[in-house]
Write a protein that holds these residues in place. Structure first.
Motif, PDB file in Angstrom:
ATOM      1  N   GLN A  54     -11.571  15.418  44.624  1.00  0.00           N
ATOM      2  CA  GLN A  54     -12.217  15.711  45.962  1.00  0.00           C
ATOM      3  C   GLN A  54     -10.173  16.736  46.059  1.00  0.00           C
ATOM      4  OE1 GLN A  54     -11.618  11.967  47.712  1.00  0.00           O
ATOM      5  NE2 GLN A  54     -11.901  13.084  50.161  1.00  0.00           N
ATOM      6  N   ILE A  55     -10.469  17.853  47.116  1.00  0.00           N
ATOM      7  CA  ILE A  55      -9.554  18.038  47.229  1.00  0.00           C
ATOM      8  C   ILE A  55      -8.780  18.089  48.197  1.00  0.00           C
ATOM      9  CG2 ILE A  55      -8.672  20.748  48.678  1.00  0.00           C
ATOM     10  CD1 ILE A  55     -10.611  22.266  47.334  1.00  0.00           C
ATOM     11  N   LYS A  56      -7.501  17.742  48.772  1.00  0.00           N
ATOM     12  CA  LYS A  56      -6.889  16.652  48.379  1.00  0.00           C
ATOM     13  C   LYS A  56      -4.844  17.768  49.862  1.00  0.00           C
ATOM     14  CE  LYS A  56      -6.848  12.657  47.297  1.00  0.00           C
ATOM     15  NZ  LYS A  56      -6.969  11.378  48.006  1.00  0.00           N
ATOM     16  N   GLY A  57      -5.391  18.190  49.300  1.00  0.00           N
ATOM     17  CA  GLY A  57      -4.999  19.698  49.504  1.00  0.00           C
ATOM     18  C   GLY A  57      -4.081  21.602  48.870  1.00  0.00           C
ATOM     19  N   CYS A  58      -3.270  22.187  49.543  1.00  0.00           N
ATOM     20  CA  CYS A  58      -2.905  23.329  48.780  1.00  0.00           C
ATOM     21  C   CYS A  58      -1.414  23.668  48.875  1.00  0.00           C
ATOM     22  CB  CYS A  58      -4.089  24.060  49.410  1.00  0.00           C
ATOM     23  SG  CYS A  58      -3.251  24.845  50.723  1.00  0.00           S
ATOM     24  N   GLU A  59      -1.421  24.221  47.383  1.00  0.00           N
ATOM     25  CA  GLU A  59      -0.078  24.993  47.691  1.00  0.00           C
ATOM     26  C   GLU A  59      -0.319  25.795  48.345  1.00  0.00           C
ATOM     27  OE1 GLU A  59       1.968  25.116  44.127  1.00  0.00           O
ATOM     28  OE2 GLU A  59       3.218  26.136  44.370  1.00  0.00           O
ATOM     29  N   ILE A  60       1.097  26.622  48.927  1.00  0.00           N
ATOM     30  CA  ILE A  60       1.037  27.762  49.603  1.00  0.00           C
ATOM     31  C   ILE A  60       1.361  29.455  48.679  1.00  0.00           C
ATOM     32  CG2 ILE A  60       2.133  29.769  51.559  1.00  0.00           C
ATOM     33  CD1 ILE A  60       2.222  27.259  53.215  1.00  0.00           C
ATOM     34  N   LEU A  61       1.250  30.225  47.965  1.00  0.00           N
ATOM     35  CA  LEU A  61       1.372  30.998  47.210  1.00  0.00           C
ATOM     36  C   LEU A  61       1.443  32.445  47.701  1.00  0.00           C
ATOM     37  CD1 LEU A  61      -0.306  29.305  44.174  1.00  0.00           C
ATOM     38  CD2 LEU A  61       2.658  29.539  44.438  1.00  0.00           C
ATOM     39  N   VAL A  62       3.100  33.039  47.459  1.00  0.00           N
ATOM     40  CA  VAL A  62       2.704  34.559  48.554  1.00  0.00           C
ATOM     41  C   VAL A  62       2.480  35.175  47.522  1.00  0.00           C
ATOM     42  CG1 VAL A  62       4.840  34.529  47.480  1.00  0.00           C
ATOM     43  CG2 VAL A  62       4.562  35.622  49.915  1.00  0.00           C
ATOM     44  N   ARG A  63       1.776  35.956  48.632  1.00  0.00           N
ATOM     45  CA  ARG A  63       1.308  37.520  47.379  1.00  0.00           C
ATOM     46  C   ARG A  63       2.180  38.716  48.389  1.00  0.00           C
ATOM     47  NH1 ARG A  63       0.396  34.156  43.857  1.00  0.00           N
ATOM     48  NH2 ARG A  63      -1.294  33.942  43.108  1.00  0.00           N
ATOM     49  N   GLY A  69      -2.810  48.765  49.126  1.00  0.00           N
ATOM     50  CA  GLY A  69      -3.839  48.031  48.695  1.00  0.00           C
ATOM     51  C   GLY A  69      -3.729  47.344  47.230  1.00  0.00           C
ATOM     52  N   SER A  70      -2.209  47.563  46.701  1.00  0.00           N
ATOM     53  CA  SER A  70      -1.721  46.912  45.837  1.00  0.00           C
ATOM     54  C   SER A  70      -1.370  45.559  45.986  1.00  0.00           C
ATOM     55  CB  SER A  70      -0.913  47.718  44.507  1.00  0.00           C
ATOM     56  OG  SER A  70      -0.105  47.818  45.793  1.00  0.00           O
ATOM     57  N   VAL A  71      -2.274  44.445  44.673  1.00  0.00           N
ATOM     58  CA  VAL A  71      -1.307  42.655  45.658  1.00  0.00           C
ATOM     59  C   VAL A  71       0.095  42.976  44.668  1.00  0.00           C
ATOM     60  CG1 VAL A  71      -1.608  40.502  45.724  1.00  0.00           C
ATOM     61  CG2 VAL A  71      -3.480  42.478  45.871  1.00  0.00           C
ATOM     62  N   VAL A  72       1.194  42.726  44.519  1.00  0.00           N
ATOM     63  CA  VAL A  72       2.302  42.167  43.803  1.00  0.00           C
ATOM     64  C   VAL A  72       2.173  40.451  43.890  1.00  0.00           C
ATOM     65  CG1 VAL A  72       4.697  42.999  43.726  1.00  0.00           C
ATOM     66  CG2 VAL A  72       3.040  44.145  44.973  1.00  0.00           C
ATOM     67  N   PRO A  73       2.473  39.848  43.074  1.00  0.00           N
ATOM     68  CA  PRO A  73       2.933  38.984  42.638  1.00  0.00           C
ATOM     69  C   PRO A  73       4.272  38.929  42.295  1.00  0.00           C
ATOM     70  CG  PRO A  73       2.679  39.751  40.414  1.00  0.00           C
ATOM     71  CD  PRO A  73       2.516  40.517  41.546  1.00  0.00           C
TER      72      PRO A  73
END
Ligand code: C2E
Ligand code: MG
Ligand code: MG
Ligand code: MG
Length: 291
Positions: A54-63, A69-73
């Protein structure tokens, strides 16, 4: 010819000087532009119950979604954002967007928890709790649904102040998790002194738990410590079913990892939640149905 040679040389020199200045000032100006344009986006990674899935929540991870159009980690810009004092603005912008993105879901499921990464410097800065309360309050979300993750990778110099902030956060109903446990600076006594609700066991241990007995011992020890201090445990970076089984037998209850989902943009994350809800996949879902 000498005039041309001279102007070429001057041009080259000037170009060199310009690129030098750009190297020094450019990256921070880039961050400011990205903030002004709203290029920092929240991605969401589900946190699930290891046994029921079961999904209890989530973590926000910034991008950082750049105009090209590029995605920087995050690891490519968080250190600079931190040293240049831009991390505060970025974090508030990110939380505001995440709350707006998930507001319907947070209201529909009052048990659902949203985790935000906060660097120690920001946590200890003046006005942190006030701004957090007003941001969460403005979204009409309960403080009980918000988890503040503080990494123990970097030293929390002022442990006494940090513990006071943690305690005040908890008084307001927020939850606090210590991130990256096991790979950082703080010893076991520091874990206790901080008074957090949750420890997050770093991927470093999850990577080898299914194959290495000494890792199992360390994780069992962390779980025992957490129980003793009435803290819950989340394991991060879970990629295989073997790791889930090994973590369950160590007593770990929740986790996150590519096995269930990578950090997802809001549209895909909400689709994942909807898919599970509409299929009634909340208690006993298998991996194939999840991804
Ligand atoms: P973290 O908070 O420990 O986040 C977990 C990292 O593990 C994330 O990397 C996530 O994508 C990655 N991960 C999760 N499951 C798996 C898996 O199964 N396999 C693999 N290979 N990786 C997995 P990400 O998103 O690159 O973030 C790296 C770090 O950057 C975070 O570590 C956190 O310390 C920092 N960070 C990310 N977003 C933020 C933010 O909004 N604010 C701050 N202050 N730091 C952030
Ligand atoms: Mg984290
Ligand atoms: Mg973590
Ligand atoms: Mg980590």
């Amino acid at each position: 010819w000498p005039a041309i040679a001279l102007s070429l040389a001057l041009g080259a020199l000037f170009g060199l000087l310009l690129s030098r200045t750009r190297r020094v000032e450019g990256p921070v100006a880039d961050l400011d532009r990205a903030l002004a344009r709203g290029e920092f986006s929240p991605y969401f990674q589900p946190i699930f119950d290891l046994k029921t899935r079961q999904i209890k929540g989530c973590e926000i991870l910034v991008r950082w979604l750049r105009a090209d159009g590029s995605v920087v980690p995050p690891m490519n810009f968080i250190p600079l954002a931190e040293s240049s004092g831009r991390i505060q603005g970025m974090t508030w912008q990110l939380l505001g967007r995440a709350l707006a993105d998930l507001q319907p879901h947070l209201k529909a499921d009052k048990e659902f928890k949203l985790s935000l990464n906060v660097v120690p410097k920001h946590l200890l800065s003046a006005g942190f709790i006030e701004t957090l309360r007003s941001t969460v309050g403005a979204a009409k979300v309960s403080t009980r649904q918000i988890v503040i993750e503080v990494t123990e990778r970097d030293e929390l110099d002022d442990l006494v102040r940090a513990a006071a902030v943690v305690s005040e956060l908890r008084d307001h109903g927020f939850r606090v998790a210590i991130d990256d446990v096991g790979v950082g600076h703080s010893g076991l006594s520091r874990l206790k002194a901080l008074g957090a609700n949750t420890i997050k066991i770093d991927k470093f241990f999850v990577d080898t738990i299914a194959v290495d007995a000494s890792t199992t011992t360390i994780v069992e020890m962390l779980v025992a410590l957490a129980r003793d201090l009435s803290m819950s445990v989340i394991a991060e970076g879970i990629e295989t079913e073997e790791q889930v089984r090994a973590l369950i037998s160590c007593g770990v209850e929740e986790g996150q990892g590519y096995l269930v989902a990578a950090p997802l943009p809001v549209k895909e994350f909400v689709e994942l939640l909807e898919r599970r809800k509409s299929a009634g996949l909340d208690g006993t879902t298998q991996k194939a149905a999840l991804v």
